[in-house]
Design an enzyme around this catalytic site. Structure first.
Site: not given
Ligand code: DX5
Ligand code: ZN
Length: 213
Positions: A9, A33, A35, A37, A64, A66, A136, A144, A170, A172
């Site tokens: 990611s 990947h 992200d 947002m 992805h 969001m 998720m 993190g 996705d 941790g």
């Protein structure tokens, strides 16, 4: 069980030198990947379709979203940017079927995601339509964070229902948590901190793959 795939990611990469960052994982990554947002569905905002368009790699781009209620025009930006797969959130869309149809019509792989507390029942009606499901393992929004193991029973249930479906996790994910998700039935592993957060990205991916043996 479908093939194991590793999806670094870029949320944890240096985006000011993104093409060079991606070069460092290209050899062993199955997907990149990305992200997206919007500041509404999740508080932060990240990159946009123009940024995705400027990425140069042969590795398929796994976008992805969001994003609250992505419109046709908004999705088109990512089709044009060369997305290989686009994930929408069940919680972010009034009628996810609309977005799933638009994505599939453009020959992009459609994927639906649920947050850690959303029950699997909310997406059962889409399972025959999508190419991948993202479960998720953190609350979306930040890299993190700590892996939420209580999402594992949903993966087990989903794997029983869909033996051949790509199931992505996705949040941790690292060499300690990936084996837990793998044992539950996941086969696509997104990792930000545990790959781009490390100096030696190749070693980080190898370590992840080793943990799944
Ligand atoms: C979080 C994003 C993740 C994030 C994962 O909302 O969806 O893709 O990059 O980061 P790590 O691997 O650090 O949890
Ligand atoms: Zn993500």
């Amino acid at each position: 069980m479908p093939k194991i795939k590793i999806a670094p990611s870029i949320l944890s990469a240096d985006i000011s030198r993104i093409n060079r960052e991606i070069k460092e994982v290209e050899k062993y990554a199955d997907l990149i990947h990305i992200d997206i947002m919007d500041g509404i569905f999740v508080s932060p905002t990240t990159v946009d379709a123009d940024f995705v368009k400027a990425i140069k790699t042969h590795v398929p781009l796994d976008v992805h979203l969001m994003v609250h209620e992505p419109s046709e025009a908004y999705l088109k930006g990512f089709f044009d940017a060369g997305a290989h797969s686009i994930t929408i959130h069940e919680e972010a869309c009034r009628d996810p079927l609309r977005q799933i149809d638009l994505i599939k019509k453009s020959n992009v792989k459609a994927c639906i995601s649920i947050k850690p507390k959303t029950p699997l029942g909310r997406i059962k009606k889409y399972l025959d339509l999508v190419d991948m499901v993202l479960i998720m393992t953190v609350e979306p929004g930040y890299a993190g964070q700590k892996f939420i193991a209580s999402a594992m029973p949903k993966i087990e249930e989903l794997r029983k229902l869909k033996p051949k479906l790509d199931i992505e996790v996705d949040g941790g994910i690292n060499p300690y948590t990936a084996p837990l998700a793998y044992a539950a039935g996941a086969n696509v592993f997104v990792a930000g901190t545990s790959i781009f957060g490390k100096k030696d990205r190749t070693a980080a991916i190898q370590e992840m793959l080793q943990s799944l043996k």
